[in-house]
Enzyme design. Structure first.
Site: not given
Length: 753
Positions: A250, A32-33, A604, A219-220
């Site tokens: 998330q 995504k970044t 993770r 973002d987020e």
């Protein structure tokens, strides 16, 4: 080849979609970044957008710094004009220019947590609030939650519903804001709340920033609260070029005020929004993703998506079901040593141990210290260095050895006893003049400072004397419980009613478990001195080389945004993960947040995931037996390897349940919990949950829509809906004091009234 050719097809579409509202549902590890930074570059290079008109917002300074670095590298000249910042930093810049419209001076001070506590202390004193019954931290927590929802003191007081406690909090909120304003100060929540108020009241200022930021990226987005949602909505209200990136799967920060509805209902707020899903994962092997997909699919409150990868399937997920938390820790250290010895990994930083609560780190830390594996606590500190543990141990050291001036002074006013610095300094001066220890000088307090101060000191020394006498006999664990009661340490934390206080209580409970373990395993007569000596030896980790690499130990919340080749996920038992509180509340939304946390833990892992579950675990020194976590039962059987390592050594000598190990290993061969025979695993998949289901317990509920029912936690409410599920009935209840809750009938245990 240009930089956009490195993106996959969906990523390209997201980058090239520049006009109007856009929701990018970015699964874990989906890049995504890269999409955000390339989208900024595309706006400037191809769409000729002035960098000055772009705003990119994220949550942490670290994330903002990383994004800034990548944007600068990608865009080059002119990138410094782009606003890349956190929500709070963005608001500070705006308020520095225009806060005078709200009656503040632009040289305002921003108060940190300690400053807030000082103000609230003054508020409570002025309003004569009994802080033994209503803790300052509890009030600050309530104020923060109100500000996150943009609730003013006036609105708060209007909705107290005659609740005396809420009325006192509302009064404190009002006075707290008055004191802040008189000091020309803001707290962190004010930064958001006042910026929203500024935009709502001053349309010209809002219009200026709407023109300034024609393209906004967040973002987020799943972690935004109501205030942040409102801020972004106002800024994007004119040109509507708003791109939000997040993953509802998330969303794990409800306890911090995050509102998952912001991302789930984005299309309701922006009906013309385009929705894109980034589902290709670049992090994990196939089996890990398949397990994560299957587990999270059990959540109803989510946007459908399914992660996939071009990486190979990889190893099956290892499920190790052992007897105790000590066996769990031993399995982890043995496996790490084995892999390092065989060259599977060459660095300790490739490994991470994740757990639900900070208190779980204790047994892991002790195992790592015992075998000499370097480790580091991420997002926390060493178990024995935590404030509450050091406080309780200081009490124990004072009882055991009154000559330890450092320990005595540490706990003299913890919990607060109203013993001032002047009194303490007088006692220290007396001790210095007469060549005696501080604690000994305290017995001469009537000579030093007669009056009320002397009474408080005498009460303290008398209490230590009683505890010293009682430490000579009985159980060490029971004595430690009495210490917590007599000193008021546990009661003070319980009265706070905050998440931080709850975590500290869990850590103290783990120290009690350590005391019980020491008593059971001590080869000689257990003593307080012996316990403190053992703790000191275990807690001494300063010998670890600070330049070496480490195995990372952290809670799952701390692990969000990180990745490791090898993950050990510990404590996967019903009652721990998910917690008893979550299970017993019957609140579906709470259970779904716990499942999202499990999903975060799974994703993770890059190459291999190992899940560990203990049949027996100590809590507050009491043995508890838990079944395998329901989240593990949701993993398809074919993805699991339930075989325990064949070359495991016997449990460490201090394992409290050593006498049971042999019989338990025999039991593991015969029952599903042990996981020795994979054909038995189906029993774990189809067996009843911890509390059974409504159908298994006698069919449909004995109440219907419109009936009044009572819940043990939420009180009385009205049933609004009942829906038959595959295993249970989902009940929607509008509670009089807690609003609408959805819950499973079997867990909720509602009683018709």
């Amino acid at each position: 080849m240009n930089s956009y050719d490195t993106l996959n097809e969906v990523q390209k579409k997201a980058v090239f979609c520049t006009e109007g509202p856009l929701l990018i549902l970015a699964g874990a590890g989906s890049g995504k970044t890269r999409v955000l930074t390339h989208r900024i570059a595309y706006l400037i290079e191809e769409k000729q957008v002035n960098p000055y008109q772009i705003l990119a917002i994220t949550f942490t300074n670290k994330a903002a710094g990383e994004m800034r670095e990548r944007v600068d590298k990608l865009v080059g000249y002119g990138s410094e004009q782009i606003w890349v910042s956190t929500f709070h930093s963005c608001c500070v810049r705006i308020l520095r220019r225009y806060i005078d419209y709200l009656g503040y001076d632009d040289h305002f001070t921003i108060y940190d947590t300690e400053d807030q506590k000082s103000v609230m202390k003054a508020v409570c004193k002025k309003l004569e609030i009994d802080t033994k019954n209503l803790k300052e931290r509890t009030i600050l927590n309530a104020i923060s939650s109100a500000k996150n929802e943009l609730i003013t003191p006036e609105q708060f007081l209007l909705h107290t519903g005659g609740d005396w406690r809420q009325e006192r909090i509302g009064e404190a909120y009002t006075e707290y804001q008055n004191m802040l304003k008189s000091n020309n100060a803001l707290d962190f929540d004010d930064l958001l709340m006042l910026t929203v108020r500024l935009f709502q009241e001053q349309k010209e200022i809002l219009n200026y920033y709407q023109e300034r930021f024609r393209y906004i990226m967040v973002d987020e987005y799943q972690d935004t609260n109501t205030a942040q949602f409102q801020l972004v909505s106002l800024l994007a209200g004119k040109y509507r070029n708003l791109c939000v990136v997040g993953d509802d799967d998330q969303s794990i920060y409800k306890f911090r005020g995050a509102n998952i509805g912001n991302i789930l209902n984005f299309e309701d707020s922006f009906p013309d929004a385009v929705v894109m899903k980034l589902e290709q994962n670049y992090r994990s092997v196939g089996n890990i993703l398949e397990a994560a997909n299957t587990v999270i699919a059990n959540n109803r409150g989510r946007k459908p998506k399914r992660l996939w990868t071009e990486r190979p399937e990889g190893d099956p997920i290892r499920l190790w079901q052992v007897y105790s938390s000590y066996d769990e820790a031993q399995c982890v250290v043995d496996d790490i040593r084995k892999q390092m010895a065989h060259g599977v990994h060459t660095a300790y930083r490739d490994f991470a141990c994740l757990y639900r609560t900070n208190a779980q780190s204790r047994t892991l830390e002790e195992a790592f210290v015992r075998v000499g594996i370097p480790y580091r606590i991420v997002g926390g500190i060493n178990f024995y260095q935590r404030k509450e543990i050091k406080d309780v141990l200081a009490y124990m050291k004072t009882v055991d050895n009154g000559n330890d001036d450092l320990s005595v002074r540490r706990i003299l006013n913890v919990p607060r006893r109203g013993i001032g610095t002047t009194t303490i300094n007088k006692i220290q001066s007396y001790a210095n003049e007469h060549g005696m220890r501080f604690f000994e000088a305290m017995h001469h307090v009537k000579e030093i400072c007669p009056g009320r101060a002397a009474e408080k000191i005498e009460h303290f020394t008398d209490m230590i004397g009683v505890l010293r006498a009682k430490s000579e006999y009985g159980s060490l664990k029971d004595w430690a419980e009495e210490l917590l009661d007599m000193t008021g340490y546990r009661a003070e934390l319980e009265a706070e009613e905050t998440d931080e206080a709850k975590e500290r209580l869990e850590n103290i409970d783990e120290l009690l478990s350590k005391a019980a373990d020491y008593e059971e395993s001590c080869p000689e007569e257990p003593t307080l001195s012996g316990f403190l000596e053992e703790v000191s030896l275990i807690a001494d980790i300063d010998r670890l080389d600070s330049d070496s690499d480490y195995v990372m130990l952290m809670t799952i919340h701390s692990a969000k945004g990180l990745e490791f080749p090898e993950i050990y996920l510990c404590g996967m038992e019903d009652g721990l993960f998910p917690s008893y509180q979550t299970i017993s509340s019957g609140d579906v939304t709470d259970l779904e947040e716990e499942r999202r946390l499990c999903y975060v833990a799974f994703t993770r892992a890059m190459d291999r995931l190992t899940i560990l579950s203990a049949k027996m675990r100590m809590l507050r020194g009491e043995t508890q037996y838990n079944i395998l976590s329901r989240f593990v039962k949701e993993i398809p059987e074919e993805l699991l390897d339930t075989q325990l390592p064949q070359d495991r050594p016997d449990p460490p000598h201090h394992t409290p349940a050593r006498s049971f190990v042999k019989s338990y290993r025999e039991e593991m061969r015969a029952v599903p919990f042990g996981g020795k025979r994979t054909e038995d695993f189906s029993a774990l998949k189809t067996g009843a949950d911890l509390f059974g289901s409504a159908a298994q317990n006698g069919g449909s509920p004995d109440y219907g829509v419109g009936d009044r029912v009572k819940h043990i936690k939420f009180g009385v409410g009205t049933v609004e809906d009942i829906v038959k599920d595959t295993r249970d009935y989902q009940v929607t209840v509008n509670f009089d004091n807690f609003g609408v809750k959805k819950m499973f009938a079997a867990f909720a245990k509602l009683q018709k009234v």
